[in-house]
Enzyme design. Structure first.
Site, PDB file in Angstrom:
ATOM      1  CB  CYS A 149      24.844  33.316   8.807  1.00  6.97           C
ATOM      2  SG  CYS A 149      25.069  35.472   8.741  1.00  6.97           S
ATOM      3  NE  ARG A 174      22.447  33.551   5.807  1.00  7.63           N
ATOM      4  CZ  ARG A 174      22.829  32.571   4.926  1.00  7.63           C
ATOM      5  NH1 ARG A 174      21.976  31.560   4.417  1.00  7.63           N
ATOM      6  NH2 ARG A 174      24.128  32.436   4.644  1.00  7.63           N
TER       7      ARG A 174
END
Length: 327
Positions: free
Chosen positions: A276, A281
């Site tokens: 990410c 994430r």
């Protein structure tokens, strides 16, 4: 009544109204989630023990169980931690300034050991991690603690939101406890789930690998550059699956069947690198693939787009190609 007294009252009322508005806009939103429904869902996961409901956590904290609860909570947001838990933020579990030429990298094993020692943890403790609203920061903590070789790490599904939805107490956090001398049981396992820049470069030319971009669409298509990165774009050949697609509307995880439908065909027969902006994430996606679907050969690229864009835009390394980037 004196005008000054009236003025003070007005100011206080405005400040109170402002705080309420700020809290409602930026604070954790309470959600009600059935423990029975969650446990039924967990039982379909590859590793049910990696997840816990707010109700079961409350029961566990009410016993003599050796449990340490840690919230990854942004201090600028008005979220009161779970009562009796510890709270920290990214700067606490990220590398110190100067360790890298860019931000967002994990801290060292020694530093994680010091944090867990401060919280009174031992290698046999049950460590429960949680966050608020989006919960990817809990997954990042999950990843870093698992990287120590710690066996019993659990993700609070629904996080602080589900805890609040049950009306359980918040505040009165960061208790004073007797410090321990936490020693990572198997820190060498970090390499088992850690992707490096060199691995990412090699994976682009190998049919054995798939690279997952877990960011938002605007980051993937190059129309947005998030602060900290050195330019726009994506890693060439990346498959874009926003990490939020793994979540229900109430921020809990989807069922194993739904997650298999989302990821199964993409990762089938492949080793996976998830990335990410800074490995937060993507840590959530890695957790889902490993702990929910039981997939193997799943790696989180810690440097993620920050490191990759640094190598491309700042170091101008010819082998570090960018798709959807600046011409």
């Amino acid at each position: 009544m004196k005008k000054s007294t009236i003025a003070i009252g007005v100011i206080a009322a405005v400040m109170a109204a402002g705080y309420v508005g700020y809290t409602s806009m930026f604070g954790a939103k309470a959600v009600q989630v059935s423990a029975d429904v969650l446990n039924e869902k967990f039982n379909e996961y590859a590793n049910p023990e990696a997840f816990i409901s707010a109700q079961d956590l409350k029961n566990m904290m009410g016993t003599d169980a050796d449990v340490v609860v840690i919230g990854a909570l942004n201090p600028v947001k008005p979220d009161a931690p779970i009562e009796g838990s510890f709270s920290m933020w990214r700067n606490d579990y990220s590398a110190a300034d100067g360790d890298y030429a860019f931000d967002g990298m994990r801290n060292s094993v020694d530093e994680m050991e010091a944090i867990l020692s401060q919280y009174g943890a031992t290698p046999s403790s049950t460590i429960v991690v949680y966050a608020a609203n989006s919960h990817h920061d809990a997954a990042r903590l999950f990843w870093q603690i698992k990287n120590l070789g710690h066996d019993d790490v659990r993700y609070l599904d629904g996080g602080l939101n589900a805890w609040m939805g049950e009306g359980f107490a918040t505040g009165n956090a960061n208790p004073t406890v007797a410090a321990t001398n936490y020693v990572a049981p198997a820190p060498q396992v970090e390499a088992d789930g850690l992707a490096t820049l060199e691995m990412v470069i090699d994976a682009q030319s190998s049919e054995d690998w798939v690279i997952l971009d877990t960011r938002g669409t605007n980051e993937f298509d190059g129309s947005t550059t998030v602060s900290g990165a050195f330019g726009p774009g994506t890693i060439p050949g990346s498959v874009h699956i926003n990490w939020t697609q793994a979540l229900n509307e109430d921020s809990t995880l989807k069922s194993a069947e739904e997650l298999q439908a989302l990821y199964g065909d993409v990762i089938k027969g492949k080793k996976v690198i998830a990335y990410c902006q800074s490995g937060v994430r993507s840590a959530h996606t890695q957790m889902v693939l490993e702990e929910v679907l039981g997939a193997e050969g799943i790696y989180n690229y810690d440097g993620s787009w920050i490191e990759y864009s640094y190598a491309h835009y700042e170091q101008t390394r010819s082998e570090v190609k960018v798709q959807n980037g600046k011409s």
